[in-house]
Design a protein around this motif. Sequence first.
Motif, PDB file in Angstrom:
ATOM      1  N   VAL A   1      29.495  58.101  53.349  1.00  0.00           N
ATOM      2  CA  VAL A   1      28.613  58.430  52.237  1.00  0.00           C
ATOM      3  C   VAL A   1      29.423  59.046  51.088  1.00  0.00           C
ATOM      4  O   VAL A   1      29.060  58.896  49.911  1.00  0.00           O
ATOM      5  CB  VAL A   1      27.448  59.344  52.708  1.00  0.00           C
ATOM      6  N   MET A   2      30.552  59.675  51.390  1.00  0.00           N
ATOM      7  CA  MET A   2      31.411  60.246  50.346  1.00  0.00           C
ATOM      8  C   MET A   2      32.080  59.171  49.500  1.00  0.00           C
ATOM      9  O   MET A   2      32.416  59.393  48.340  1.00  0.00           O
ATOM     10  CB  MET A   2      32.493  61.133  50.981  1.00  0.00           C
TER      11      MET A   2
ATOM     12  N   LEU B   1      36.122  68.585  53.779  1.00  0.00           N
ATOM     13  CA  LEU B   1      37.428  67.913  53.744  1.00  0.00           C
ATOM     14  C   LEU B   1      38.464  68.790  53.036  1.00  0.00           C
ATOM     15  O   LEU B   1      39.599  68.941  53.523  1.00  0.00           O
ATOM     16  CB  LEU B   1      37.282  66.557  53.034  1.00  0.00           C
ATOM     17  N   SER B   2      38.089  69.384  51.913  1.00  0.00           N
ATOM     18  CA  SER B   2      38.994  70.287  51.199  1.00  0.00           C
ATOM     19  C   SER B   2      39.429  71.439  52.093  1.00  0.00           C
ATOM     20  O   SER B   2      40.609  71.802  52.129  1.00  0.00           O
ATOM     21  CB  SER B   2      38.312  70.859  49.949  1.00  0.00           C
ATOM     22  N   ALA B   3      38.474  72.019  52.812  1.00  0.00           N
ATOM     23  CA  ALA B   3      38.788  73.159  53.680  1.00  0.00           C
ATOM     24  C   ALA B   3      39.766  72.750  54.776  1.00  0.00           C
ATOM     25  O   ALA B   3      40.707  73.493  55.097  1.00  0.00           O
ATOM     26  CB  ALA B   3      37.506  73.725  54.284  1.00  0.00           C
ATOM     27  N   ARG B   4      39.560  71.556  55.342  1.00  0.00           N
ATOM     28  CA  ARG B   4      40.456  71.083  56.411  1.00  0.00           C
ATOM     29  C   ARG B   4      41.877  70.877  55.872  1.00  0.00           C
ATOM     30  O   ARG B   4      42.856  71.230  56.500  1.00  0.00           O
ATOM     31  CB  ARG B   4      39.936  69.761  56.991  1.00  0.00           C
TER      32      ARG B   4
ATOM     33  N   LEU C   1      21.522  62.452  49.879  1.00  0.00           N
ATOM     34  CA  LEU C   1      22.876  61.912  50.061  1.00  0.00           C
ATOM     35  C   LEU C   1      23.877  62.671  49.193  1.00  0.00           C
ATOM     36  O   LEU C   1      25.005  62.942  49.622  1.00  0.00           O
ATOM     37  CB  LEU C   1      22.898  60.421  49.705  1.00  0.00           C
ATOM     38  N   LEU C   2      23.466  63.020  47.987  1.00  0.00           N
ATOM     39  CA  LEU C   2      24.352  63.756  47.083  1.00  0.00           C
ATOM     40  C   LEU C   2      24.775  65.083  47.712  1.00  0.00           C
ATOM     41  O   LEU C   2      25.942  65.491  47.606  1.00  0.00           O
ATOM     42  CB  LEU C   2      23.643  63.981  45.745  1.00  0.00           C
ATOM     43  N   GLU C   3      23.844  65.756  48.382  1.00  0.00           N
ATOM     44  CA  GLU C   3      24.177  67.007  49.046  1.00  0.00           C
ATOM     45  C   GLU C   3      25.177  66.774  50.177  1.00  0.00           C
ATOM     46  O   GLU C   3      26.082  67.583  50.409  1.00  0.00           O
ATOM     47  CB  GLU C   3      22.914  67.680  49.602  1.00  0.00           C
ATOM     48  N   LEU C   4      25.009  65.667  50.893  1.00  0.00           N
ATOM     49  CA  LEU C   4      25.959  65.345  51.968  1.00  0.00           C
ATOM     50  C   LEU C   4      27.342  65.049  51.393  1.00  0.00           C
ATOM     51  O   LEU C   4      28.359  65.423  51.974  1.00  0.00           O
ATOM     52  CB  LEU C   4      25.459  64.155  52.779  1.00  0.00           C
ATOM     53  N   VAL C   5      27.381  64.359  50.246  1.00  0.00           N
ATOM     54  CA  VAL C   5      28.667  64.084  49.596  1.00  0.00           C
ATOM     55  C   VAL C   5      29.347  65.400  49.242  1.00  0.00           C
ATOM     56  O   VAL C   5      30.541  65.595  49.514  1.00  0.00           O
ATOM     57  CB  VAL C   5      28.463  63.216  48.328  1.00  0.00           C
ATOM     58  N   ARG C   6      28.577  66.323  48.674  1.00  0.00           N
ATOM     59  CA  ARG C   6      29.150  67.632  48.290  1.00  0.00           C
ATOM     60  C   ARG C   6      29.632  68.386  49.520  1.00  0.00           C
ATOM     61  O   ARG C   6      30.741  68.924  49.543  1.00  0.00           O
ATOM     62  CB  ARG C   6      28.098  68.453  47.542  1.00  0.00           C
ATOM     63  N   ASP C   7      28.783  68.454  50.532  1.00  0.00           N
ATOM     64  CA  ASP C   7      29.174  69.147  51.769  1.00  0.00           C
ATOM     65  C   ASP C   7      30.426  68.504  52.366  1.00  0.00           C
ATOM     66  O   ASP C   7      31.329  69.198  52.832  1.00  0.00           O
ATOM     67  CB  ASP C   7      28.034  69.083  52.801  1.00  0.00           C
TER      68      ASP C   7
END
Lengths: 237, 237
Positions: free
Chosen positions: A134-135, A90-93, A79-85
């Motif tokens: 999850v974020m 989101l930042s890129a968008r 889940l932590l990896e999904l939060v990071r991804d």
Amino acid sequence: MPPSRPVGNAAARAPDDGAQEPQAAGVRGQRTRDALLAAARAAAAEEGWHAVTVRRVAERAGCSPALVYEYFAGKDALLLELVRDGFRLLSARVEAARAGARQDDPLATAAAAFAAMARAYWAFARDHTDLYQVMYGLGGTRFPATATWTEGAAVGEAFVPVVAALSGADATRPDVARRVYTLWATVHGLVALVLAGRMDGGWPSGESLLAATVDDALAAWSAAVPALPVPLGSATP
Amino acid sequence: MPPSRPVGNAAARAPDDGAQEPQAAGVRGQRTRDALLAAARAAAAEEGWHAVTVRRVAERAGCSPALVYEYFAGKDALLLELVRDGFRLLSARVEAARAGARQDDPLATAAAAFAAMARAYWAFARDHTDLYQVMYGLGGTRFPATATWTEGAAVGEAFVPVVAALSGADATRPDVARRVYTLWATVHGLVALVLAGRMDGGWPSGESLLAATVDDALAAWSAAVPALPVPLGSATP
């Protein structure tokens, strides 16, 4: 969207290098990792995050739980990896929305950028609900934010120079940070109310409230701007 | 806070009246029900909502799972009761804050009421975090809001006449509803960011952002009020 074929065949396995931490190496390792993350998201989209376990991820990906443990220490690490991804995406968008705004003058460009960034944030939450949950610990998940503080803060930081330009104030002024945080709370609150089923009219209602919030903020801030604001780095003269 | 003594002794049991729906009758039944709900909250406060099961509630209350099932069809039904109780308590707090505001004139009274109601909402979320989580699907819970729509809407409706008075507009105007919804989203967003660990500075930071939001709203609305607003029913001349 489940992967089109099972992951975890011999070729895709990371070499067993005897390291203590679960890890993957190389392009194939990255592909397997991504397929496992996609399997977790697919399971969450169907059954909710509360139902996602290492066993479910393995079933969904067509591999053994042991393979999942080669890549992630457990469900929390996955889940932590999904939060990071999620925060990176989101930042890129949001950054792309900012970079894409071009108007005749810096103030109009900043206003267009602000509106586009807010819409990009909203579209991300609406189109990637499972990631957004999850974020932010919604939808049956809960996760300490501390380990992903940097990624999460990057989203807010993208707004700072734009809001500063619109406020006619230096970007370090506490007022600018306060405006960014409050806007973040409003947008997140609208998303969270929609996701909790407490927004009459769902996503479209939330979106029109967001548009009104953006308009109100622009009107309130511009009222306090005496002249041309601080030029945006992204603005062309 | 676990109950001081086990519930579910013979005297506290609801009579077995053969009804199909699990239910409790009379004062003792109400006490047992409340003790079971308190046990669920105590378990959630310690371990999080994801760990709350009928078995855990029974252990915590010192009774058998069968007794829990006499009062609630299952975990979801128990949570639903907590959601209802939570919204009723929140409504009462917000209404009390509104009724307690008294100033020299109706406009000042409305402004004081609005600020006090926002503070009451915030204090409820901060002081009853476990309830707030289950009311809004945070902290590992997720619950359909539809069954508690009425109780949830009552909180927003308490704000409508106050915001209408401050806006110098009729309470039925869509703008008033929009302002109430947006304010709700902002306050809920601040709470949700604090609870997700994403608010730098936690509850005190969120509280100062809330105070600034209230001040900004009052300033923005009063700028559009030409004269005395619609008098509030609770205002004394």
